[in-house]
Each structure stands twice: as structure tokens, then as C-alpha cells.
Design a protein around this motif. Sequence first.
Motif, PDB file in Angstrom:
ATOM      1  N   ILE A   1       0.840  -1.154   0.064  1.00 31.95           N
ATOM      2  CA  ILE A   1       0.014  -0.003   0.129  1.00 31.95           C
ATOM      3  C   ILE A   1       0.969   1.060  -0.040  1.00 31.95           C
ATOM      4  O   ILE A   1       1.859   1.160   0.770  1.00 31.95           O
ATOM      5  CB  ILE A   1      -0.938   0.094   1.226  1.00 31.95           C
ATOM      6  CG1 ILE A   1      -1.752  -1.235   1.146  1.00 31.95           C
ATOM      7  CG2 ILE A   1      -1.818   1.397   1.280  1.00 31.95           C
ATOM      8  CD1 ILE A   1      -2.643  -1.306   0.195  1.00 31.95           C
ATOM      9  N   ARG A   2       0.594   2.069  -1.121  1.00 33.70           N
ATOM     10  CA  ARG A   2       1.444   3.189  -0.990  1.00 33.70           C
ATOM     11  C   ARG A   2       0.578   4.547  -0.499  1.00 33.70           C
ATOM     12  O   ARG A   2      -0.403   4.520  -1.104  1.00 33.70           O
ATOM     13  CB  ARG A   2       1.796   3.726  -2.639  1.00 33.70           C
ATOM     14  CG  ARG A   2       2.504   2.506  -3.163  1.00 33.70           C
ATOM     15  CD  ARG A   2       4.059   2.583  -2.646  1.00 33.70           C
ATOM     16  NE  ARG A   2       4.871   1.547  -3.346  1.00 33.70           N
ATOM     17  CZ  ARG A   2       5.189   0.312  -3.009  1.00 33.70           C
ATOM     18  NH1 ARG A   2       4.590  -0.015  -1.777  1.00 33.70           N
ATOM     19  NH2 ARG A   2       5.953  -0.443  -3.519  1.00 33.70           N
ATOM     20  N   ARG A   3       1.135   4.962   0.726  1.00 37.96           N
ATOM     21  CA  ARG A   3       0.375   6.127   1.386  1.00 37.96           C
ATOM     22  C   ARG A   3       1.225   7.593   1.143  1.00 37.96           C
ATOM     23  O   ARG A   3       2.211   7.667   1.016  1.00 37.96           O
ATOM     24  CB  ARG A   3       0.318   5.800   2.998  1.00 37.96           C
ATOM     25  CG  ARG A   3      -0.329   4.677   3.051  1.00 37.96           C
ATOM     26  CD  ARG A   3      -0.354   4.473   4.491  1.00 37.96           C
ATOM     27  NE  ARG A   3      -1.155   3.371   4.783  1.00 37.96           N
ATOM     28  CZ  ARG A   3      -1.148   1.998   5.078  1.00 37.96           C
ATOM     29  NH1 ARG A   3       0.265   1.826   4.506  1.00 37.96           N
ATOM     30  NH2 ARG A   3      -1.781   1.215   5.185  1.00 37.96           N
ATOM     31  N   LEU A   4       0.451   8.685   0.738  1.00 40.01           N
ATOM     32  CA  LEU A   4       0.944   9.812   0.205  1.00 40.01           C
ATOM     33  C   LEU A   4       1.272  10.705   1.748  1.00 40.01           C
ATOM     34  O   LEU A   4       0.888  11.741   1.599  1.00 40.01           O
ATOM     35  CB  LEU A   4       0.206  10.463  -0.574  1.00 40.01           C
ATOM     36  CG  LEU A   4      -0.352   9.843  -1.700  1.00 40.01           C
ATOM     37  CD1 LEU A   4      -1.147  10.825  -2.525  1.00 40.01           C
ATOM     38  CD2 LEU A   4       1.242   9.507  -2.590  1.00 40.01           C
ATOM     39  N   ILE A   5       1.768  10.230   2.749  1.00 45.91           N
ATOM     40  CA  ILE A   5       2.404  10.883   3.784  1.00 45.91           C
ATOM     41  C   ILE A   5       3.801  10.340   4.066  1.00 45.91           C
ATOM     42  O   ILE A   5       4.404   9.536   3.698  1.00 45.91           O
ATOM     43  CB  ILE A   5       1.317  10.480   4.885  1.00 45.91           C
ATOM     44  CG1 ILE A   5       1.437   9.071   5.309  1.00 45.91           C
ATOM     45  CG2 ILE A   5       0.142  10.818   4.846  1.00 45.91           C
ATOM     46  CD1 ILE A   5       0.639   8.343   6.377  1.00 45.91           C
TER      47      ILE A   5
END
Length: 241
Positions: free
Chosen positions: A237-241
Amino acid sequence: MDNRRQVVVDVWGKIAMFTPPESKIERVSYCVPTPSACRGVLCSIYLKPIEFYYEIKKIEVMKPIKMIEIKTNESKTKIELKEPHPIYLTMGKMKDPIGMGIRTGQGTQRGNVYLKDVYYRITADIVKRTDAPDRIDIDHLYQQFDKRIKKGKCFRQPFLGTHECMAFFKMPDPYVTPIKESRDFGYMLYDVFDITRNEKLDTSENGNVDKIVSPSFYHAVMRDGTIHVPGWESSDIRRLI
């Protein structure tokens, strides 16, 4: 003690719109549902926010992917009422002959690309929250979900992405199988919330907009009509944080 049980449900509808986050004015749907949209369908059927949450594990596409363009007339403003009246009495009235209310502003026409004649099979885990009361039993939660599916019960009418895309649901049909098609859809939206928190979005002045996490994405690959979705804690899962 196991804190999760797997559930499976078939959902279908005439149209669907799974909007990418980059779509602003004219929307073009993803070719397949997002885990976020699938979670929304399940929450419409059965949800106890303080007891459990859903984690989507698999999405199966049961009918060929077809697109349809639909133009919609969307109002930029709400109808203003001077006093309480049934909304249907004011719909379409540009004048105010009896002092009820008027439609302010103008509408705009938008071209949107929807999915047409869709049928999906959603596999998910019911996951008991770590802070759930001790009396909560995961098997009981599963039995309640299973009972609601069989009886066609829901808290609200499920929809496929947007509210105009009404969805229907039932127990998995053993005679319906996934399409024999494989495709790489690249990175798709996974969710815009922390799925373990189960909080409704409130956009009012004192709402909870600040609790939204940055959008998360995953690499969606369909093999023979089946998309396997990584778990929420997965490094995929790629999270933009």
C-alpha cells in the motif's frame, strides 16, 4: 483467538462510477471497483463501527468491462427555502410565485464516463477492533452479516461509487464465474480513510475533515477476472504521507 472472519457477497447494477481522485469536472470511472467503494457497499449492508471494520481481500469481475457516456445537469447551488416545504414543490421553479423559495445560480452540463451493466463478487474480512468490548464475538458478527445478506437487509441502499449508481446484492451465485480477462490497471485508489477507524466524513464547520488521512493507492492487477487486494498494513500500500 482469531479476530477475523471472511465474507463474500455478489453485487451488481446498471451503472457504476468509481471516480479517480484526480477527476475534477468531468469524471471518468476506473475500469474496476476500488477497495474503498467495495467497503462502502459492505458498510451499507451491515456495520457496527465500535465493534469491527472491513478489509477487502479480493474483487472478482463477473461481467465484461463496458463503458457508457452520460451527460448530467448539475446545479452549482442548493435550493433556498424561505420556510419548510416539500422539496418536490420547488424543483425546477425559477420563479417564486407563492413565496416558497427559488433556485439560485445556474447549472452546468458535464460529460461523465460510467461503467455499464456491472457485476462483482466482493471477498472481505470482518475484523474485530482491538478496542472492541470483550463481549463481542467474531462468529456472531459473521452470522449477523450472513443473515442480512440472505434476507436482503441493509441499513441504506448500497451504491456503486456514487449515489445515482444503485447497487443490489445477494449470496454468491455458484453459476456465475469471473471473466477470462487479465489486465494491469496500474496504481489505483485504495482508500482515503484509515479503514480501522470507521468514522463518517463530516464536512460541516465543526466536522472531522482533519481526520482524513492522505489517499492510499495499490497496484491493481486483474488475472482471469480476479484482483487480489493487499491488506491495510501491507507494504504494497502506497500512502502519500
